[in-house]
Motif scaffolding. Structure first.
Motif, PDB file in Angstrom:
ATOM      1  N   ASP A   1      18.664 -21.737   3.773  1.00  0.00           N
ATOM      2  CA  ASP A   1      19.472 -22.588   3.098  1.00  0.00           C
ATOM      3  C   ASP A   1      19.971 -22.537   2.038  1.00  0.00           C
ATOM      4  N   ASN A   2      21.051 -23.365   1.000  1.00  0.00           N
ATOM      5  CA  ASN A   2      21.491 -22.500   0.392  1.00  0.00           C
ATOM      6  C   ASN A   2      21.207 -21.346  -0.745  1.00  0.00           C
ATOM      7  N   VAL A   3      19.697 -21.927  -1.152  1.00  0.00           N
ATOM      8  CA  VAL A   3      19.432 -20.706  -2.429  1.00  0.00           C
ATOM      9  C   VAL A   3      19.850 -19.379  -1.816  1.00  0.00           C
ATOM     10  N   SER A   4      19.238 -19.288  -0.255  1.00  0.00           N
ATOM     11  CA  SER A   4      19.511 -17.572   0.293  1.00  0.00           C
ATOM     12  C   SER A   4      20.770 -17.217   0.042  1.00  0.00           C
ATOM     13  N   TRP A   5      21.752 -18.602   0.624  1.00  0.00           N
ATOM     14  CA  TRP A   5      23.419 -18.031   0.876  1.00  0.00           C
ATOM     15  C   TRP A   5      23.513 -17.492  -1.326  1.00  0.00           C
ATOM     16  N   ASN A   6      23.256 -18.789  -2.128  1.00  0.00           N
ATOM     17  CA  ASN A   6      23.258 -17.892  -3.269  1.00  0.00           C
ATOM     18  C   ASN A   6      22.721 -16.954  -3.708  1.00  0.00           C
ATOM     19  N   THR A   7      22.090 -15.859  -3.364  1.00  0.00           N
ATOM     20  CA  THR A   7      21.062 -15.135  -3.494  1.00  0.00           C
ATOM     21  C   THR A   7      21.963 -14.127  -3.595  1.00  0.00           C
ATOM     22  N   ILE A   8      21.821 -13.989  -2.005  1.00  0.00           N
ATOM     23  CA  ILE A   8      22.349 -13.030  -1.568  1.00  0.00           C
ATOM     24  C   ILE A   8      23.933 -12.720  -2.309  1.00  0.00           C
ATOM     25  N   ILE A   9      24.861 -13.965  -2.323  1.00  0.00           N
ATOM     26  CA  ILE A   9      26.203 -13.559  -2.446  1.00  0.00           C
ATOM     27  C   ILE A   9      25.910 -12.858  -4.027  1.00  0.00           C
ATOM     28  N   SER A  10      25.242 -14.204  -5.139  1.00  0.00           N
ATOM     29  CA  SER A  10      24.733 -12.940  -6.423  1.00  0.00           C
ATOM     30  C   SER A  10      24.455 -11.631  -6.213  1.00  0.00           C
ATOM     31  N   GLY A  11      23.200 -11.161  -5.344  1.00  0.00           N
ATOM     32  CA  GLY A  11      23.144  -9.574  -5.385  1.00  0.00           C
ATOM     33  C   GLY A  11      24.560  -9.556  -5.208  1.00  0.00           C
ATOM     34  N   PHE A  12      25.146  -9.362  -3.991  1.00  0.00           N
ATOM     35  CA  PHE A  12      26.640  -8.243  -4.058  1.00  0.00           C
ATOM     36  C   PHE A  12      26.941  -7.832  -5.428  1.00  0.00           C
ATOM     37  N   ALA A  13      27.477  -9.486  -6.109  1.00  0.00           N
ATOM     38  CA  ALA A  13      28.423  -9.592  -7.074  1.00  0.00           C
ATOM     39  C   ALA A  13      27.450  -8.892  -8.365  1.00  0.00           C
ATOM     40  N   GLN A  14      26.618  -8.790  -8.307  1.00  0.00           N
ATOM     41  CA  GLN A  14      25.798  -8.042  -9.482  1.00  0.00           C
ATOM     42  C   GLN A  14      25.762  -7.027  -9.104  1.00  0.00           C
ATOM     43  N   SER A  15      25.650  -6.284  -8.148  1.00  0.00           N
ATOM     44  CA  SER A  15      25.907  -4.896  -7.064  1.00  0.00           C
ATOM     45  C   SER A  15      27.598  -4.384  -7.462  1.00  0.00           C
TER      46      SER A  15
END
Length: 773
Positions: free
Chosen positions: A240-254
């Motif tokens: 869902d949108n949360v899954s996408w947001n989580t992975i995107i923010s994961g890459f962003a934070q890393s």
DNA sequence: GTAGGGTTAG
């Protein structure tokens, strides 16, 4: 065996201490009777149908206005209602809570003529959301009846705060568990850093929902295992949108903005404000303010959080003026906005600006106070920190672990063990158990104060330990020269589920270096990539150079510096410089010093090190040259001099730069010094300066003399060679007490006199300097 | 009335 639901109701009816109003109790009682007799659970639908349709209509209207944040309108409707029921009160209550008006919710709750389980659960949620877990727990314990919502609310509250123990306890106590309870337990493992256990739990139960998958992705991101997170993301049954947001923010934070951006561009679900904000803050963390700004401009719906992110972007990249402009333009500011400005100013050491923010902000929460404490602490205003900490209580702001952390670390810096211990006791009174965060703060404090025993005790008592707890223990022992002990802790750590990270290995390497465990250290360094999957970073190289250097293997240290895959840091050169001084390799030392000056031309500490290096070879003219280079940047009381006064005798450590431009000041000082020295039977200070190069021999003698005193106290020759030393139960006269403090300052060491007794506290005793009373 | 994602302190 009664069904769980009936069991709970039975308990409620037979509880004499139940604070529930009598009328409600009766109705519950009837309800229980009928439930027990009919032997089935209450039918929620039936109950709903009983509600007066007119009341339902009013409630809907109230809820509508509450959702929009129109509190006054909702209140007005509530007042105008011809008939209010528990459900109308509940609607108001939950409206207040979701709009974060906790005080209003509490007040309404206390005025309610009757309460049902929903009122209690809403109130529970209220305390949880406002961060008052002890209050929530108190209510939970006192509640006349609990259902799975009550349990789940508490479980996930504990989970969010990393309190695994409490979460687990309630999870097992809960008579009924649903998906939400399981997700709560999973979150508890993740937030308390027990990710291995989370993984086991996740693998053991096949039917997880999208929320738990998302939690696991978030867990991998938190563990900095972004590619594992991505694997999970690719394998999950539906996103869902949360899954996408989580992975995107994961890459962003890393720091991988390319991948974050690629996912952002291809995501098939609608981007919401979370998605945009994650990308903005990702660019900001990478230092790409322009790109962050670009995304911010393109963002279709901005909210306060996105504004906060862009302001943080500018502030973090030290573009204060632009951030300030945005701050002024913002349509509305919240607490985080002010805190962002305040803390960024604090981090930058801009204490005046930080102070201005603090006093101008419309309201101050715990973060504001903590940020201000941190700001003062950063610039070394220890007194201010402790003053503000007390002031915070006086003004009724609840301190949290951050504020305690700041105060405790200030206590450590000031070596005020007593006040710190007092805070420890206080922490216990306010805390709801020993979570990782509070435990780690205490560990740091006790190590900073050199109370290894207390630290160990805290560590043993901690119910939950995360990577940071183990790291603090390892590096704490290492810093104090207990290398074997540090290794012991490391070996224990390896037996747990918690994986060592790069900081752990820095601790272990530095422990090896201080304990002379050269081979162990070397073998760890060369296998860390294979065994622990950690690529050596600059800090690891610095440890290795320190290790080789201390062991006298300077040539190897030197070639390792040359082999480093990145530019050595000033501290790396510092390690080499220090070792070359001890092992008498001036060439290497001078080479290192020159490198440091290239990197940090204003590093006064390094000038001092270099001049000491020259001094230890008797290269007095080079000492002088270095001192001249230092100019007025020395942090000494009088430039060019290091001296202490012990029992009215002046001991000169070094007299250097007669070439210092501030001659007047030096001569004025010399006059005073002269008198004191002559009185004490030493050679005149003026004489020494005038003949400084020739007379340095004498100075060296004096230095030796005063050092002997220091050795008597065990201050010098610290086994670890590191700047922290604790002296316990020392009987010392007043003068020597001061002298020790002064030596500490001159030698740039932290010396803590713990439980030492000053001269006047005693009748009959003797000091190590020979004085007696 | 309860669970997962974005901004601030440590």
């Amino acid at each position: 065996m009664p069904k769980p639901m009936q069991m709970r109701l039975w308990l409620f009816v037979h509880s004499n201490s139940s604070p529930i109003p009598r009328i409600l109790k009766r109705s519950f009682s009837n309800h229980v009777e009928s439930t027990v007799n009919n032997n089935h659970a209450p039918d929620k639908k039936k109950k709903k149908n009983k509600e007066d349709p007119r009341v339902v209509k009013w409630n809907k209207a109230i809820a509508y206005h509450m959702r929009l944040g129109h509190l006054a309108r909702a209140q007005q409707l509530f007042d105008q209602m011809p008939r209010t029921t528990v459900s109308s009160y509940n609607t108001m209550l939950s409206g207040y809570v979701s709009n974060s008006h906790f005080a209003l919710a509490i007040s309404l709750f206390s005025r309610m003529p009757s309460r049902d389980i929903i009122s209690y659960n809403t109130m529970l949620h209220c305390h949880v959301r406002s961060g008052h877990l002890p209050t929530a727990r108190h209510l939970f314990d006192e509640m006349p009846v609990k259902d799975e919502v009550s349990y789940n609310t508490m479980i996930s509250a504990y989970a969010r705060h990393g309190l695994l123990h409490q979460a687990k306890e309630l999870f097992h106590q809960a008579p009924v568990r649903n998906n939400i309870s399981w997700n709560g337990l999973l979150a508890a493992y993740i937030h308390s850093g027990r990710f291995e256990l989370a993984k086991q739990l996740f693998e053991s139960k096949p039917n997880w929902d999208v929320i738990s998958w998302n939690s696991m992705i978030r867990g991998y991101v938190q563990q900095k295992q972004i590619y594992e997170a991505q694997k999970l993301f690719d394998n999950m049954p539906d996103r869902d949108n949360v899954s996408w947001n989580t992975i995107i923010s994961g890459f962003a934070q890393s720091g991988d903005m390319t991948e974050a951006r690629r996912l952002f561009d291809i995501m098939p679900v609608e981007k919401d404000v979370f998605t945009w904000t994650a990308v903005v803050s990702g660019y900001a963390k990478n230092g790409n303010v322009e790109e962050a700004r670009g995304m911010f401009e393109k963002m279709p719906h901005k909210n306060v959080v996105s504004w906060n992110a862009i302001i943080a972007a500018y502030m973090q990249n030290r573009r204060f003026n632009e951030a300030r402009k945005l701050f002024d333009q913002m349509p509305c500011r919240d607490q985080v906005t002010w805190n962002t400005m305040l803390s960024a100013y604090g981090n930058a050491g801009m204490i005046e600006e930080a102070r201005e923010m603090f006093y101008e902000m419309p309201s101050r929460d715990t973060v504001s106070w903590s940020a201000m404490l941190a700001a003062y602490s950063q610039v070394g205003l220890s007194e201010e920190v402790l003053y503000m900490f007390r002031e915070m209580f006086r003004r009724g702001t609840k301190a949290n672990y951050s504020s305690y952390a700041c105060a405790l670390s200030t206590c450590a810096d000031m070596a005020t063990l007593n006040y710190g211990t007092q805070l420890h006791t206080q922490l216990f009174k306010v805390s709801y158990g020993m979570g990782c965060f509070v435990g780690n703060v205490l560990l740091t404090f006790y190590f900073k104060c050199g109370s290894m025993d207390d630290a160990q005790k805290v560590f043993d008592e901690m119910l939950e330990k995360d990577t940071a707890s183990w790291n603090t223990m390892i590096s704490g022992y290492a810093r104090h020269g207990f290398g074997l002990k540090a290794w012991e802790v490391f070996d224990l750590m390896k037996q747990t589920q918690i994986k060592p990270d790069d900081i752990t290995l820095v601790g272990v390497l530095s422990a090896s270096s201080h304990a002379g465990l050269v081979d162990k250290g070397i073998s760890l360094f060369y296998t860390m990539e294979q065994v622990y999957d950690i690529t050596p970073k600059p800090a690891h190289y610095t440890c290795m150079i320190d290790l080789l250097g201390r062991a006298g293997r300077l040539k190897e240290a030197q070639s390792l510096v040359k082999e480093m895959p990145f530019e050595p840091e000033p501290t790396t050169w510092g390690a080499l410089l220090g070792a070359s001084r001890v092992h008498r390799e001036p060439e290497i030392g001078i080479w290192a010093a020159k490198k440091i000056f290239e990197l940090e031309p204003n590093n006064t500490g390094m000038y001092v090190l270099l001049s000491n290096l020259y001094a230890s070879y008797g290269k007095w003219s080079d000492v002088l040259k270095t001192r001249v280079l230092m100019g007025g940047r020395g942090a000494r009381k009088v430039p060019g001099f290091s001296w202490i006064e012990i029992k009215n005798k002046v001991h000169v450590f070094s007299v250097g730069d007669s070439a210092h431009p501030d001659k007047q000041r030096i001569y004025h000082f010399l006059e005073e010094l002269d008198l004191k020295m002559k009185k004490a039977g030493y050679v005149s200070a003026t004489e020494m300066v005038l003949h400084d190069v020739e007379e340095e021999e004498k100075v060296h003698m004096l230095r030796y003399h005063s050092e002997r005193l220091a050795v008597a106290f065990g201050i010098l020759n610290v086994p670890s060679g590191r700047p922290i030393r604790i002296i316990k139960n020392l009987r010392v006269c007043e003068d020597c007490h001061n002298a020790i403090k002064y030596i500490a300052k001159i030698e740039n060491r932290l010396i803590i006199l713990r439980d030492s007794n000053r001269f006047h506290h005693f009748s009959g005793g003797s000091c190590s300097c020979g004085d007696y009373w």
